[in-house]
Write an enzyme that holds these catalytic residues in place. Structure first.
Site: not given
Ligand code: SAH
Length: 481
Positions: A36, A58, A173
């Site tokens: 990740d 991403k 987050m």
């Protein structure tokens, strides 16, 4: 064919030293690693040279690799009989979707094991000087996601329960929803003066933190441009922040690149890390074995002087002797080496190191192909190539991504060959040696050849480099609220 196995491994919050021993073993055994964005790519150095790396974060051309694509990849690789590591930031079970991935494996009858990791919600505050519990001020803490499945984009939580019954609230987050979090907690009974700390890139050399209260933290976060990844800690415990041993390191916040040249590892990168800097090394190298030179081995006892160009050359050479069942007592030559590391490697094997005898006719030079070919000898001598250093391209993309995500403050070339490496191949990671406003300062140790044309700064030795960095640091205003 027998199915493979999948290890879900917690990579820890960032500091590569925070990986578990079990996690390291799984990385060493892996045929393929799916990792990740928040897992430190440095951990991939534990992998074997032919392990495949797959990035699941991403991507430049599209958003994220979709969860079902990751699940499908895990299944596909394991069904091929491979040992797969799914490397996840922090702990795999904390907001890490590990349940969904494990279910997909279970459906296909694929074996898996879980290796916990240190979660950022505990480690980031601790590196900022805040324990999440305290006998006098906080007997409970909660880990909360500020990014759930709710359609409104704001988390749907039991705010009243949280405000009333939990002393330390740790939000993951949460940067985007910080104003909403503060507003809700005040509305449900927390005092606006309750202290808050936001820790960005916790445990990485680029860690930064800002402190405030429910009332003013948003403004401070904006002022200091704190963005994700960050952990938000809310509760009285924040007022009892002890000295942050980590953020007090002299080079904290500095993101640096050390350019390597393929021979033995340079201890400089580790020294910078110990001082708190976030250091990336480029390029990464791997060694390729060369064919055994039987002719030289047959007359190994006839040399008077054997000179090793690097530590790795020593290791490879003695490994070859062992595999060929050559007794080292055949060596009557004096042994010498080009570096301290190589000398230590010889001493470890019980040899006394002698001074090199470049005049000797019966001299053998042992080293990598590049080192041996570039060896300037006064008299003809015999050469033994142990290995070849080649750039490990598996790391190039991730290095490029790291630099684009977090700009470099300095590039350091610790040797002449590393200066050449940067000039000739820097473009591969989008670094042009040409002077420009966006190029970070480039410092070369012991080589001033690129000072004129490219404007690199030349220093004579490492101490001078450290002094230079510290001067630069002193000029910058330290971030503190
Ligand atoms: N499984 C991870 C969390 C994944 S959710 C863990 O246990 O840590 C991703 C969020 O974790 C980020 O948005 C951020 O809030 C937090 N995070 C991960 N690494 C972090 C770090 N080094 N410093 C601060 N926050 C971090």
């Amino acid at each position: 064919m027998k199915n493979g196995i999948v290890y879900f491994v917690g990579a820890g919050p960032g500091d590569p030293g925070l990986l578990t021993i079990k996690g390291k073993q799984a990385l060493e055994e892996a045929d393929v690693i799916l990792y990740d964005r928040l897992a430190n790519p440095k951990l991939l150095e534990f992998a074997s040279p032919d392990c495949e790396f797959i990035y699941c974060g991403k991507l430049p051309d599209r958003h994220f690799m979709k969860q079902r694509e990751i699940n499908a990849l895990l299944v596909e690789k394991a069904l091929k009989g491979l040992t797969v590591v799914r490397l996840k930031g922090g702990d795999p079970s904390v907001f890490g979707r590990v349940g969904e991935e494990a279910d997909a494996l279970h459906e296909h009858g694929i074996r898996y094991e879980m290796v916990p990791g240190i979660t950022s919600g505990i480690a980031a505050p601790l590196y900022a000087g805040i324990p999440v519990t305290h006998r006098d001020f906080a007997s409970s803490f909660a880990m909360i996601t500020a990014h759930d499945k709710s359609l409104k984009g704001t988390p749907n939580l039991d705010w009243e329960g949280l405000a009333r019954s939990v002393q330390t609230l740790v939000f993951y987050m949460g940067v985007k929803n910080l104003p909403y979090i503060c507003k809700q907690l005040i509305a449900y009974g927390k005092s606006p003066s309750v202290p808050v700390i936001v820790v960005q890139w916790g445990t990485w050399g680029r860690q930064r933190s800002v402190k405030g209260s429910l009332e003013n933290i948003q403004q401070k976060v904006q002022e200091h441009q704190i963005t994700n990844p960050a952990i938000i800690v809310i509760g009285d415990i924040v007022n009892f922040q002890t000295h942050s041993w980590f953020e007090s390191k002299p080079l904290i916040g500095q993101h640096m690149m050390v350019v390597t040249h393929g021979e033995d590892e340079d201890p400089l990168a580790d020294k910078l890390r110990d001082s708190g800097a976030d250091v990336i090394e480029w390029p990464k190298w791997r060694t390729e074995n060369m064919p055994v030179n039987e002719e030289i081995l047959q007359r190994i006892g006839t040399f008077e002087d054997i000179f090793f160009t690097s530590r790795r050359a020593v290791c490879e050479f003695f490994q070859t002797l062992a595999s060929k069942k050559i007794d080292i007592r055949q060596l009557t030559a004096g042994l010498s080496a080009a570096s301290e590391h190589a000398e230590q490697e010889l001493e470890k094997r019980g040899f006394r190191v002698s001074a090199s005898q470049p005049e000797s006719e019966k001299r053998l030079v042992v080293g990598s192909r590049h080192a041996v070919e570039n060896m300037q000898t006064q008299k003809p001598c015999s050469l033994y190539v142990t290995h070849e250093n080649v750039i490990d391209d598996r790391f190039t993309h991730m290095i490029q991504r790291t630099i684009s995500e977090s700009p470099l403050h300095m590039i350091i070339c610790p040797s002449k060959p590393s200066v050449q490496q940067l000039i000739s191949a820097g473009e591969q990671i989008s670094i042009s040696p040409e002077p420009s406003a966006s190029r970070p300062p480039i410092v070369c140790i012991g080589d001033d050849s690129a000072a004129g044309i490219y404007g690199f700064t030349a220093v004579q030795e490492q101490e001078e480099l450290f002094a230079l960095i510290q001067n630069q640091q002193a000029e910058k205003k330290l971030l503190h609220s």
